[in-house]
Motif scaffolding. Structure first.
Motif, PDB file in Angstrom:
ATOM      1  N   LEU A 235       8.285  26.437   2.569  1.00 18.33           N
ATOM      2  CA  LEU A 235       8.902  27.547   1.844  1.00 18.33           C
ATOM      3  C   LEU A 235       8.126  27.837   0.554  1.00 18.33           C
ATOM      4  O   LEU A 235       7.744  28.981   0.279  1.00 18.33           O
ATOM      5  CB  LEU A 235      10.361  27.210   1.528  1.00 18.33           C
ATOM      6  CG  LEU A 235      11.149  28.296   0.829  1.00 18.33           C
ATOM      7  CD1 LEU A 235      11.379  29.478   1.739  1.00 18.33           C
ATOM      8  CD2 LEU A 235      12.485  27.771   0.318  1.00 18.33           C
ATOM      9  N   VAL A 236       7.878  26.781  -0.211  1.00 14.80           N
ATOM     10  CA  VAL A 236       7.159  26.956  -1.487  1.00 14.80           C
ATOM     11  C   VAL A 236       5.760  27.511  -1.214  1.00 14.80           C
ATOM     12  O   VAL A 236       5.297  28.435  -1.890  1.00 14.80           O
ATOM     13  CB  VAL A 236       7.086  25.615  -2.254  1.00 14.80           C
ATOM     14  CG1 VAL A 236       6.169  25.721  -3.465  1.00 14.80           C
ATOM     15  CG2 VAL A 236       8.478  25.184  -2.696  1.00 14.80           C
ATOM     16  N   HIS A 237       5.107  26.981  -0.186  1.00 18.60           N
ATOM     17  CA  HIS A 237       3.761  27.445   0.149  1.00 18.60           C
ATOM     18  C   HIS A 237       3.771  28.938   0.516  1.00 18.60           C
ATOM     19  O   HIS A 237       2.928  29.714   0.046  1.00 18.60           O
ATOM     20  CB  HIS A 237       3.200  26.619   1.309  1.00 18.60           C
ATOM     21  CG  HIS A 237       1.883  27.107   1.805  1.00 18.60           C
ATOM     22  ND1 HIS A 237       0.704  26.889   1.124  1.00 18.60           N
ATOM     23  CD2 HIS A 237       1.552  27.836   2.899  1.00 18.60           C
ATOM     24  CE1 HIS A 237      -0.286  27.459   1.778  1.00 18.60           C
ATOM     25  NE2 HIS A 237       0.189  28.043   2.862  1.00 18.60           N
ATOM     26  N   PRO A 375       0.631  31.740  11.103  1.00 18.89           N
ATOM     27  CA  PRO A 375      -0.430  30.775  10.799  1.00 18.89           C
ATOM     28  C   PRO A 375      -0.332  30.239   9.369  1.00 18.89           C
ATOM     29  O   PRO A 375      -0.195  31.022   8.428  1.00 18.89           O
ATOM     30  CB  PRO A 375      -1.710  31.608  10.976  1.00 18.89           C
ATOM     31  CG  PRO A 375      -1.293  33.017  10.815  1.00 18.89           C
ATOM     32  CD  PRO A 375       0.154  33.130  11.131  1.00 18.89           C
ATOM     33  N   VAL A 376      -0.388  28.936   9.228  1.00 14.36           N
ATOM     34  CA  VAL A 376      -0.313  28.315   7.894  1.00 14.36           C
ATOM     35  C   VAL A 376      -1.366  27.216   7.801  1.00 14.36           C
ATOM     36  O   VAL A 376      -1.616  26.504   8.782  1.00 14.36           O
ATOM     37  CB  VAL A 376       1.081  27.679   7.666  1.00 14.36           C
ATOM     38  CG1 VAL A 376       1.178  27.071   6.277  1.00 14.36           C
ATOM     39  CG2 VAL A 376       2.183  28.697   7.846  1.00 14.36           C
ATOM     40  N   GLU A 377      -1.989  27.089   6.625  1.00 14.84           N
ATOM     41  CA  GLU A 377      -2.927  25.985   6.398  1.00 14.84           C
ATOM     42  C   GLU A 377      -2.108  24.715   6.150  1.00 14.84           C
ATOM     43  O   GLU A 377      -1.592  24.507   5.049  1.00 14.84           O
ATOM     44  CB  GLU A 377      -3.788  26.278   5.151  1.00 14.84           C
ATOM     45  CG  GLU A 377      -4.772  27.407   5.310  1.00 14.84           C
ATOM     46  CD  GLU A 377      -5.907  27.078   6.278  1.00 14.84           C
ATOM     47  OE1 GLU A 377      -6.186  25.877   6.462  1.00 14.84           O
ATOM     48  OE2 GLU A 377      -6.478  28.016   6.857  1.00 14.84           O
ATOM     49  N   GLU A 378      -1.951  23.877   7.166  1.00 14.30           N
ATOM     50  CA  GLU A 378      -1.076  22.709   7.040  1.00 14.30           C
ATOM     51  C   GLU A 378      -1.510  21.763   5.918  1.00 14.30           C
ATOM     52  O   GLU A 378      -0.686  21.169   5.233  1.00 14.30           O
ATOM     53  CB  GLU A 378      -1.022  21.966   8.363  1.00 14.30           C
ATOM     54  CG  GLU A 378       0.064  22.519   9.258  1.00 14.30           C
ATOM     55  CD  GLU A 378       0.098  21.877  10.612  1.00 14.30           C
ATOM     56  OE1 GLU A 378      -0.130  20.663  10.688  1.00 14.30           O
ATOM     57  OE2 GLU A 378       0.328  22.613  11.585  1.00 14.30           O
ATOM     58  N   GLU A 379      -2.837  21.663   5.763  1.00 12.79           N
ATOM     59  CA  GLU A 379      -3.390  20.803   4.703  1.00 12.79           C
ATOM     60  C   GLU A 379      -2.785  21.156   3.341  1.00 12.79           C
ATOM     61  O   GLU A 379      -2.376  20.282   2.577  1.00 12.79           O
ATOM     62  CB  GLU A 379      -4.912  21.015   4.626  1.00 12.79           C
ATOM     63  CG  GLU A 379      -5.690  20.181   5.626  1.00 12.79           C
ATOM     64  CD  GLU A 379      -5.528  18.699   5.352  1.00 12.79           C
ATOM     65  OE1 GLU A 379      -5.863  18.300   4.228  1.00 12.79           O
ATOM     66  OE2 GLU A 379      -5.029  17.978   6.224  1.00 12.79           O
ATOM     67  N   GLU A 380      -2.723  22.467   3.082  1.00  9.36           N
ATOM     68  CA  GLU A 380      -2.209  22.944   1.787  1.00  9.36           C
ATOM     69  C   GLU A 380      -0.736  22.597   1.624  1.00  9.36           C
ATOM     70  O   GLU A 380      -0.269  22.285   0.531  1.00  9.36           O
ATOM     71  CB  GLU A 380      -2.417  24.459   1.664  1.00  9.36           C
ATOM     72  CG  GLU A 380      -3.882  24.820   1.488  1.00  9.36           C
ATOM     73  CD  GLU A 380      -4.121  26.317   1.411  1.00  9.36           C
ATOM     74  OE1 GLU A 380      -3.183  27.061   1.089  1.00  9.36           O
ATOM     75  OE2 GLU A 380      -5.274  26.732   1.699  1.00  9.36           O
ATOM     76  N   VAL A 381      -0.007  22.659   2.741  1.00 13.27           N
ATOM     77  CA  VAL A 381       1.422  22.330   2.691  1.00 13.27           C
ATOM     78  C   VAL A 381       1.582  20.839   2.393  1.00 13.27           C
ATOM     79  O   VAL A 381       2.405  20.447   1.552  1.00 13.27           O
ATOM     80  CB  VAL A 381       2.108  22.695   4.030  1.00 13.27           C
ATOM     81  CG1 VAL A 381       3.577  22.295   4.002  1.00 13.27           C
ATOM     82  CG2 VAL A 381       1.964  24.180   4.317  1.00 13.27           C
TER      83      VAL A 381
END
Ligand SMILES: Nc1ncnc2c1ncn2[C@@H]1O[C@H](COP(=O)(O)OP(=O)(O)OP(=O)(O)O)[C@@H](O)[C@H]1O
Length: 479
Positions: A235-237, A375-381
């Motif tokens: 959510l924050v990401h 699509p989300v950059e999981e690393e960033e999360v």
């Protein structure tokens, strides 16, 4: 789309619409308005944001201008915020008539409302509970002459959800004349069609938008599969990404409980996001104030329970995030319908845990739309995961130190008293039910345990037998 003037509306109304940027009728307006103007009952089912409000407001104003008196029209709607929004549409479009409206909703002063009702306003917009209270307690106004009864979000008014309106509706219907026009509108009418037909008695004109899907094409519907514990980090990401990429944006985040709403608001504020909340445990004045601040973009993020899921028309909302997957497809349709309204584009993102996958299937089946993965950059999360979870825990602790839970308990007791129930007896009954449920659960578990033990014993016996036969064979061979 047809011109408004071709549908039988007077010039003054057409002119008034034009001033508001409405020149051509949407399909629900084009199809329902002529029937209403002819005096027929009407049931209109069209997608979210398709202009259903004007489809009933315009014909009522036209009829009112021909024979103005009060109380001419009663509109019932499930939420207080929606009542204000509908009243505003009547006021703006009916300005040349000098229209007098009155809003009767809970959480506001009853004496002032009673006074307004006694002054015979042309249009009353109400939530059922408070109007029923006025009918029970006062004889200073009459609804015996009303020409129009309108149920906006009609299916919600008839279903027995967490707020059950059916008893209040009975009280209201008793004081209305049988000879009236009844208009029912919603984006999800079809499930409650039979009940609705018993309210709109006079062979209602029924119109439903013909479309394979039940959500609008302009809506990009997405999901993110996430473990429960990583939800808040996603959510924050997401919000951080939207903030970085867009200047002029607004987001509504839906969550399942008032407490969660409060905690998420505190958490996002801790990350400096301009966030405000809307839920039923807030004082009504605060609810209105928060909604006004969100509408005017002072705050860009609104965290709400389903009290904001239906009807609210805020054109700046580009994104809807479902922090929990809605349990019913109907609720999903209304929630995501807060964006992509009146032909605009919008995105909805539903956070889905492994336990919610069946809910997504049900939503897809019902809406006839396939949700696509966002699509989300999981690393960033993962990088912000610990920080987000620690912040959430801090907010939870902060909230626990306030009287939030206590207030909730008091509200529950008040509600029970209003329903004519004894809160202590109810609590006792609930505790007993819980006890029975837990005993049943234990009993079931015990049976399961015994079955498993028996199975294990049988298996052991089988293995022993196998071993014994093998040994016997070996011994025979040896001899
Ligand atoms: N004919 C029209 N042309 C352009 N815009 C319109 C027209 N009719 C209504 N609108 C605008 O479309 C928006 C959505 O309308 P409305 O709130 O009535 O939708 P709705 O169908 O009731 O949605 P919901 O099911 O979510 O309650 C409003 O901002 C309204 O002013």
């Amino acid at each position: 789309m047809a011109k408004l003037s071709a549908l039988g509306l007077s010039d003054w109304l057409v002119k008034q619409c034009r001033q508001l940027g409405i020149s051509r009728a949407t399909p629900v307006q084009e199809n329902c308005m002529p029937a209403i103007l002819q005096g027929r009952d009407c049931m209109g089912c069209a997608k979210t944001g398709s202009g259903k409000t004007a489809a009933f407001v315009l014909p009522v104003l036209q009829k009112l201008s021909e024979d103005p008196y009060g109380i001419f029209c009663l509109v019932l709607t499930p939420t207080r915020e929606l009542a204000y929004q509908i009243a505003e549409q009547f006021r703006v479009l009916g300005k040349p008539l000098g229209l007098r409206d009155c809003i009767i909703v809970g959480g506001m002063d009853m004496v002032t409302q009673a006074l307004e009702l006694s002054r015979k306003p042309h249009v009353v917009v109400a939530t059922p509970g408070r109007l029923a209270d006025h009918i029970r307690s006062s004889n200073t106004f009459s609804m015996k002459q009303i020409q129009f009864l309108i149920l906006d979000e009609a299916d919600r008014l008839l279903e027995q959800g967490c707020t059950d309106f059916t008893k209040d509706l009975e009280v209201i219907l008793q004081v209305l004349p049988a000879k009236r026009q009844t208009l029912l509108f919603s984006a999800t009418l079809t499930d409650t069609l039979q009940e609705l037909k018993s309210i709109a008695l006079n062979k209602p004109f029924f119109w439903e938008s013909k479309s394979e899907t039940r959500t609008v094409e302009e809506l990009d519907q997405r999901y993110i599969l996430t473990p429960e514990k990583v939800k808040d980090a996603y959510l924050v990401h997401l919000i951080q990404t939207f903030t970085d990429e867009h200047d002029d944006w607004s987001i509504i985040i839906f969550t399942n409980t008032c407490k969660n709403c409060q905690i998420l608001t505190m958490m996002l504020r801790a990350f400096n996001f301009p966030t405000i909340s809307l839920h039923s445990m807030m004082k009504q004045k605060q609810r209105f104030a928060n909604l006004a601040k969100f509408k005017s973009s002072v705050y860009k993020i609104l965290i709400a329970t389903d009290v904001a899921a239906r009807g609210l028309d805020i054109p700046t909302v580009q994104v809807v995030i479902n922090h929990n997957t809605p349990g019913l497809p109907k609720i999903y349709i209304h929630r995501v319908g807060r964006t992509a309204r009146a032909g605009r584009n919008g995105v909805s993102i539903t956070l889905v845990t492994q336990y919610d996958i069946h809910l997504v299937h049900s939503i897809e089946e019902h809406t006839q739309t396939k949700l696509k993965e966002y699509p989300v950059e999981e690393e960033e999360v993962l990088q912000i995961l610990t920080q987000v979870n620690v912040t959430r825990r801090e907010c939870e602790i902060k909230l626990e130190s306030t009287d939030f839970d206590e207030k909730k308990e008091i509200n529950k007791r008040k509600q029970l008293i209003l329903e004519g129930k004894d809160p202590d007896l109810e609590a006792k009954r609930k505790a007993e039910l819980e006890k029975i449920r837990s005993q049943k659960k234990k009993f079931k578990e015990k049976i399961q345990e015994n079955i498993q033990k028996q199975k294990n014993a049988q298996l052991k016996k089988k293995l022993m037998k196998k071993k014994y036969i093998k040994k016997k064979k070996q011994l025979k061979g040896f001899v």
